[in-house]
Scaffold this active site. Structure first.
Site, PDB file in Angstrom:
ATOM      1  N   ASP A 186       0.789  -1.227   0.000  1.00  0.00           N
ATOM      2  CA  ASP A 186       0.000   0.000   0.000  1.00  0.00           C
ATOM      3  C   ASP A 186       0.818   1.272   0.000  1.00  0.00           C
ATOM      4  O   ASP A 186       0.298   2.322  -0.277  1.00  0.00           O
ATOM      5  CB  ASP A 186      -0.947   0.136   1.206  1.00  0.00           C
ATOM      6  N   CYS A 187       2.091   1.207   0.359  1.00  0.00           N
ATOM      7  CA  CYS A 187       2.863   2.449   0.361  1.00  0.00           C
ATOM      8  C   CYS A 187       4.307   2.141  -0.040  1.00  0.00           C
ATOM      9  O   CYS A 187       4.697   0.990  -0.143  1.00  0.00           O
ATOM     10  CB  CYS A 187       2.808   3.139   1.720  1.00  0.00           C
ATOM     11  N   CYS A 231       6.554  -0.255   1.753  1.00  0.00           N
ATOM     12  CA  CYS A 231       6.418  -1.676   1.370  1.00  0.00           C
ATOM     13  C   CYS A 231       7.422  -2.003   0.259  1.00  0.00           C
ATOM     14  O   CYS A 231       8.120  -3.015   0.302  1.00  0.00           O
ATOM     15  CB  CYS A 231       5.014  -1.960   0.842  1.00  0.00           C
ATOM     16  N   CYS A 280       7.231   8.027  10.966  1.00  0.00           N
ATOM     17  CA  CYS A 280       7.147   7.071   9.850  1.00  0.00           C
ATOM     18  C   CYS A 280       7.151   7.807   8.512  1.00  0.00           C
ATOM     19  O   CYS A 280       6.399   8.770   8.335  1.00  0.00           O
ATOM     20  CB  CYS A 280       5.879   6.244   9.982  1.00  0.00           C
ATOM     21  N   CYS A 311       6.103   6.989   5.535  1.00  0.00           N
ATOM     22  CA  CYS A 311       5.194   6.501   4.481  1.00  0.00           C
ATOM     23  C   CYS A 311       4.654   7.618   3.588  1.00  0.00           C
ATOM     24  O   CYS A 311       4.739   7.553   2.369  1.00  0.00           O
ATOM     25  CB  CYS A 311       4.020   5.738   5.093  1.00  0.00           C
ATOM     26  N   ASP A 341       9.071  18.078 -36.638  1.00  0.00           N
ATOM     27  CA  ASP A 341       9.202  17.665 -38.033  1.00  0.00           C
ATOM     28  C   ASP A 341       7.999  18.261 -38.768  1.00  0.00           C
ATOM     29  O   ASP A 341       7.002  18.624 -38.135  1.00  0.00           O
ATOM     30  CB  ASP A 341       9.184  16.128 -38.083  1.00  0.00           C
ATOM     31  N   THR A 377       6.468  16.953 -42.206  1.00  0.00           N
ATOM     32  CA  THR A 377       5.588  15.990 -42.869  1.00  0.00           C
ATOM     33  C   THR A 377       5.077  14.943 -41.894  1.00  0.00           C
ATOM     34  O   THR A 377       5.848  14.243 -41.250  1.00  0.00           O
ATOM     35  CB  THR A 377       6.332  15.299 -44.032  1.00  0.00           C
TER      36      THR A 377
END
Length: 742
Positions: A15-16, A19, A396, A398, A440, A442
């Site tokens: 989930d984050c 991990c 933390c 996260c 470019d 063409t």
């Protein structure tokens, strides 16, 4: 050169970004592993390893950390060790689509691998996932502990310890596995220390509540990450499950995954097209919005390319399949976006490095807060240990670590849904800094095919001039001949059969129709015959000065009319260039065409230009612009522009989903709209603003709660809410990018 293998896995339950870093650190320690790339939002892991690696050991490491893992179908093929570029190939995983004996099974597995069955909380209702069930049980244990505490106060503290252990044991197990795999400072470890410490200082009730809130936060993170993952995987629902296959004059319904290259399918009005292919009969308006974001249906007939997932409008089409299911445009787009999510942007790499020092730093600060005041300032041990434990939870990383990849993944997904492909976070980040776009001509600024712009008649009507010219061009595949035939068809003029048709090399074509001798010649060949007067010659010169090619029609040797042709600018070219200019981005046209034509087209579009350029000349100009201090994006068709695309800071290929457009450059505009280049740059700038907002949210909340914790205003509960709340806020903010503008 040493041979390495590349194996891709679907990883469930991430989930984050913390991990991802745990998985990365653990897998790198397996013998024979050379490189690991993990994408949280895509839910994938790519491992580059030599033949000696034990793949089962790799899988065991990941499952030991608490995640599910399954290899992609067909993954694990050898590549050369310089093959990091191979990452952009749509066939890099070692698939051999030539073996159609197992095509159906293979395609099915590959599609499942691409849009796979994640075992985290995102595949079904959250309460059916492992994390969901653990959260529910932990919550029930907490409620039971409160009830026991009221009914039998003497054992209330023990009830809370039991409730805490229900949630903490799986967390602690993951913390120990992460520590053994090279990540000692994981959020699980910080959580375990904080919960055990809280019990030691008789805060068991808070410890149990914090563990439950932590599990709720993880669950919310998983749901939010799943939303980002779904945005690109939802593309797979565009491709219908079944197709109508023509077989020996009969049509029968077969699974779309089983279609082999070369098969003929029938597409009824209103049906989604089930494979990439070429129309072999029929003409219809095709709604390409699901794949390219083009709002107006595109009229397509025989020999036109169609893409899987687009919708057939008003007529039956027969289509010859040109790509197997695992190789169609949508499958390749999804694969490219998932691989792009694995390649980190410079900002993301910086934050990853920063978080490696940040988390141990937080542990040191928490330890100092817990120990210094009681030892040197006569503080109460319980009070300051409690504050130190709260700081552990606040610290933390996260939210900080997910701030960049969540925004980048959302942008890559949003871009892909509009036909804007960017190969990785580094490309997305760099696009916003572009100050010069070199186009470019063409096929990029112009349609890539000449159109009849002027019909000048001398004595005949315009329709008669066009009809006689078309008679002579029947059966020719020359671009100028096709321009005349297309105009005749559009105007509905009759084209009777011609006799004694003969090509005159370098001059034109001659033939007879209804007793008339007709010639369609170049101006120089006409002058050789002395068939032009002064006024007619002046008219040709004026048309040439406008960058137009002119053919002269002679009837029985006398000039009867002129047809002028030019490759006209795309409908959106002028508007697209003006959007770039208004955003402060300079533009330039580089073309191999003659200077007169280049000047005419550039004049219509209001753009600087350089003409008569060979591919190496374009490369030199790009180098000059870079030396002048510009950040240069080069836009071209990806073939003759390859040297310049490579020399530019960002190479952008224009084209409708061709292999070259998808694989040559750093980015690709699938629909070929000039305005999409400006949209790509704007999306990059929005993404960088979003990342800055995310970092501010993540660090700002932590700073506020750090101060309030030390001041004694907030404790353990708000601390864990600050962490998980910041992560959820950052992810939701990043998901705003999915709503692409325009």
């Amino acid at each position: 050169m040493a041979e390495t293998n590349e194996t891709r896995y679907r990883v469930g339950g991430m989930d984050c970004a913390a991990c991802a870093s745990k998985i990365d650190a653990a897998v790198r320690r397996v013998a024979g592993v050379a490189d690991v790339s993990v994408s949280v939002v895509a839910g994938t892991m790519t491992v580059r390893h030599d033949g000696s690696s034990d793949l089962k050991a790799i899988e065991k490491k990941v499952t030991g950390l608490g995640y599910s893992v399954s290899p992609f179908a067909g993954s694990g093929a050898p590549t050369q060790n310089h093959g990091s570029d191979d990452h952009h190939g749509h066939d890099h995983a070692g698939h051999d689509h030539g073996d159609h004996n197992h095509d159906h099974d293979h395609a099915e597995k590959e599609i499942e691998g691409l849009h796979g069955h994640d075992h985290g909380p995102t595949t079904g209702p959250w309460w059916q996932s492992r994390k969901g069930r653990l959260t529910i049980v932990s919550g029930a244990a907490l409620i039971a502990a409160y009830a026991v505490g009221h009914l039998v106060p003497a054992i209330g503290s023990y009830a809370f310890i039991v409730a805490m252990l229900v949630g903490l044991v799986p967390i602690a197990r993951r913390a120990i596995m992460a520590a053994l795999s090279g990540t000692p400072f994981s959020i699980e470890m910080l959580m375990t220390i904080a919960a055990v410490g809280a019990v030691i200082i008789n805060a068991g009730e808070e410890a149990a509540t914090v563990v439950f809130l932590f599990l709720v936060g993880e669950l919310l993170e998983g749901v939010a990450a799943g939303k980002a993952r779904e945005s690109i995987q939802s593309l797979t629902t565009l491709v219908p499950k079944n197709a109508l296959l023509e077989d020996n004059g009969q049509t029968r319904e077969v699974p779309a995954e089983s279609l082999a290259v070369g098969a003929i399918i029938m597409v009824r009005p209103g049906d989604r097209i089930s494979a990439d292919g070429v129309i072999i009969s029929g003409e219809s308006a095709i709604d390409e919005a699901p794949v390219t974001g083009e709002s107006t249906p595109v009229r397509k007939g025989v020999d036109a390319l169609v893409f899987a997932g687009t919708v057939n409008g008003d007529a039956v089409l027969r289509v010859r399949v040109t790509a197997a299911a695992a190789d169609n445009t949508i499958a390749r787009v999804i694969k490219l976006v998932e691989e792009a999510q694995e390649s980190k942007a410079p900002t993301e790499r910086f934050i990853d490095r920063f978080s490696r020092y940040y988390t141990p730093g937080v542990v040191v600060v928490a330890a100092l807060v817990a120990v210094v005041p009681p030892l040197f300032l006569s503080g109460a041990w319980d009070e300051w240990i409690y504050k130190g434990l709260a700081i552990l939870l606040i610290g933390c990383p996260c939210a900080l670590v997910i701030s960049t990849p969540a925004a980048i993944a959302a942008s890559l997904s949003a871009g892909a849904r509009r036909g804007l492909l960017m190969k990785g976070g580094a490309v997305l980040e760099s696009l916003g800094k572009v100050t010069m776009v070199a186009f470019d001509k063409t096929g990029t600024l112009t349609e890539g095919k000449p159109q009849v712009t002027d019909i000048v008649s001398f004595g005949l009507s315009e329709a008669q001039v066009l009809s006689r010219a078309a008679v002579l061009e029947q059966g020719s595949s020359h671009p100028l001949a096709l321009a005349i035939l297309n105009r005749a068809k559009a105007d509905g003029v009759p084209v009777p059969p011609a006799f004694e048709l003969e090509a005159l090399p370098g001059k034109g074509v001659t033939g007879k129709v209804g007793g008339e001798t007709l010639d369609l010649l170049s101006p120089s060949a006409t002058r050789e015959r002395g068939a032009l007067d002064g006024d007619q010659d002046a008219r040709i010169t004026a048309l040439n000065d406008e960058g137009k090619s002119v053919s002269v029609l002679l009837v029985n040797g006398a000039a009867a009319g002129l047809l002028a042709m030019r490759d006209e600018p795309r409908e959106d070219a002028e508007a697209g260039l003006s959007v770039l200019k208004s955003a402060g981005v300079k533009t330039m046209m580089l073309t191999g065409d003659n200077k007169r034509t280049a000047a005419a087209v550039a004049g219509m579009l209001g753009i600087d230009w350089r003409g008569e350029m060979m591919p190496e000349d374009k490369q030199k100009v790009v180098g000059e612009l870079k030396r002048q201090g510009f950040i240069v994006a080069k836009v071209g068709d990806g073939i003759n522009d390859a040297p310049a695309l490579a020399a530019a800071d960002i190479g952008i290929a224009m084209g409708g989903g061709t292999d070259v457009a998808l694989e040559t450059a750093d980015a690709a505009v699938l629909h070929g709209r000039v305005g999409d280049v400006a949209r790509m740059i704007a999306l990059s700038q929005r993404t960088m603003r979003n990342i800055l907002e995310n970092i501010t949210i993540a660090l700002g909340l932590k700073a506020v709660f750090l101060v309030t914790t030390i001041a004694g205003i907030t404790g353990l509960w708000p601390a864990i809410l600050a962490d998980t709340g910041a992560t959820v806020l950052v992810t939701i903010n990043a998901l705003r990018l999915l709503r692409i503008r325009g």
